[in-house]
Write a protein that holds these residues in place. Sequence first.
Motif, mmCIF file in Angstrom:
data_model
loop_
_atom_site.group_PDB
_atom_site.id
_atom_site.type_symbol
_atom_site.label_atom_id
_atom_site.label_comp_id
_atom_site.label_asym_id
_atom_site.label_seq_id
_atom_site.Cartn_x
_atom_site.Cartn_y
_atom_site.Cartn_z
ATOM 1 N N ARG B 79 0.687 -1.187 0.032
ATOM 2 C CA ARG B 79 0.029 -0.089 -0.212
ATOM 3 C C ARG B 79 0.903 1.289 0.149
ATOM 4 O O ARG B 79 0.457 2.254 -0.557
ATOM 5 N N LEU B 82 2.137 1.653 -3.317
ATOM 6 C CA LEU B 82 1.243 2.119 -4.053
ATOM 7 C C LEU B 82 0.960 3.643 -4.167
ATOM 8 O O LEU B 82 0.721 4.471 -5.255
ATOM 9 N N LEU B 90 4.187 1.042 -11.862
ATOM 10 C CA LEU B 90 3.497 0.375 -10.905
ATOM 11 C C LEU B 90 4.289 -1.165 -10.338
ATOM 12 O O LEU B 90 4.645 -1.440 -9.313
ATOM 13 N N LEU B 94 5.968 -2.057 -7.046
ATOM 14 C CA LEU B 94 5.530 -3.312 -5.887
ATOM 15 C C LEU B 94 6.672 -4.095 -5.754
ATOM 16 O O LEU B 94 6.743 -4.910 -4.826
ATOM 17 N N LEU B 138 -4.035 -6.665 -5.485
ATOM 18 C CA LEU B 138 -3.465 -6.242 -6.698
ATOM 19 C C LEU B 138 -4.498 -6.036 -7.593
ATOM 20 O O LEU B 138 -4.453 -5.008 -8.837
ATOM 21 N N GLU B 141 -7.262 -2.757 -5.581
ATOM 22 C CA GLU B 141 -6.433 -1.526 -5.315
ATOM 23 C C GLU B 141 -5.441 -0.968 -6.086
ATOM 24 O O GLU B 141 -5.254 -0.035 -6.513
ATOM 25 N N ALA B 142 -4.617 -2.059 -6.544
ATOM 26 C CA ALA B 142 -3.360 -1.725 -7.533
ATOM 27 C C ALA B 142 -4.089 -1.666 -9.014
ATOM 28 O O ALA B 142 -3.335 -1.188 -9.781
#
Lengths: 204, 204
Positions: B79, B82, B90, B94, B138, B141-142
């Motif tokens: 998080r 992110l 991204l 991560l 993943l 949220e991602a």
Amino acid sequence: MTETDVPIPRMKAHDRRELVIESATAVFGDYGYYGTTTDQIARAAGVSQPYVVRMFGTKEKLFVEVLERALVLLLGSFRRALANDDGQPLQRRLGLSYVGLLEHRGLLLSLMHAFVLGSDPVIGERARQGFLQVYEFLRTEAGMTSTEAGLFLAGGMLSNTMIGLRMTDMDSSDPIAHELLEACFPEKLEVVVELGDTYRPDPK
Amino acid sequence: MTETDVPIPRMKAHDRRELVIESATAVFGDYGYYGTTTDQIARAAGVSQPYVVRMFGTKEKLFVEVLERALVLLLGSFRRALANDDGQPLQRRLGLSYVGLLEHRGLLLSLMHAFVLGSDPVIGERARQGFLQVYEFLRTEAGMTSTEAGLFLAGGMLSNTMIGLRMTDMDSSDPIAHELLEACFPEKLEVVVELGDTYRPDPK
DNA sequence: GTCTATACCAAGATAGAC
DNA sequence: GTCTATCTTGGTATAGAC
């Protein structure tokens, strides 16, 4: 020297040995090296616990045999898939071959347990060696680039993890779980779920 | 009620607890759930074995705590990565965040051990749940597609395996091993090797 | 809050019969 | 070739003192 001298159902040493190794593979796959009891293995193979130890000397030696046999079968399966060119792309042929190994209960999982025991002096050493062997196969014999090989291995490790997690058991219920399974086994889901079914019953 | 009533160096319950969980994470990472002794953990934390059991009830409960904490830290780290948009893609953010978790000794490996214990009724259940949680992060949220998430997880599982194998320890020697490491940790090798160094000493 | 002592059981291995 | 009986160790967990 008549044959009736032997009343109880005995097997040739080699066959029993194979049988025990196979049973051991299944149990080691479920509980790992430390989590598995020689007695569990014995019961799975239908022989006595001391006899299992007798045959292999120690539990550790037995596990190494399991590990070695798993690698032999894995590479054998890959070589066959490589030779057997049916027009499908190589990645897919190898991938299906890999998934087909689920038929051997515990084989991929025993490997996985070994892989994560790298700190162990004897098991770890053999495991590293085995993993490298597979990588070398992909690079040299299968002719993959290092990137391709890395991706292939990554997929394999994810598969192993999902199998280890028994994700295939909870298939249809959770939609997210199902999507994850599909993302993980593109075009092979049916096969995996079917073969994964075998993994259901394992009362400790 | 004077403070000198307490001569021996005691800690607040919470701190000791944290300390023990951390030590447990390291040891569980090396030997897995079954392979780890509550006494090993106790020694690693500098307390007595019965006290470890006292604090958590059973070894199993302790392992579950380790597992839960690992997931919390993992998701927390993700998080943060992110939120912390530094212009890098991204996946890379991560990925680096993931590799950074190597700093917590045994964290990723304890997870891996848990993942491969899916047949266990309590540990397996929690592990499945945790894995799904990560996948859901993943996707939701991602904002990854299912394919992207699958690839990301695959890379993660491969990393874990290489760490578990202690591959980073044999770096410079074998050229094939080195190539494999590079294929596995694109653009992150230096970080991994450096952090992996911490994993060296672990006499049973 | 933390230790020492210890009960208790499970598991790997050995001995020796058949 | 395979079993039964058993020794031995080591590991979890409990009791209870400080």
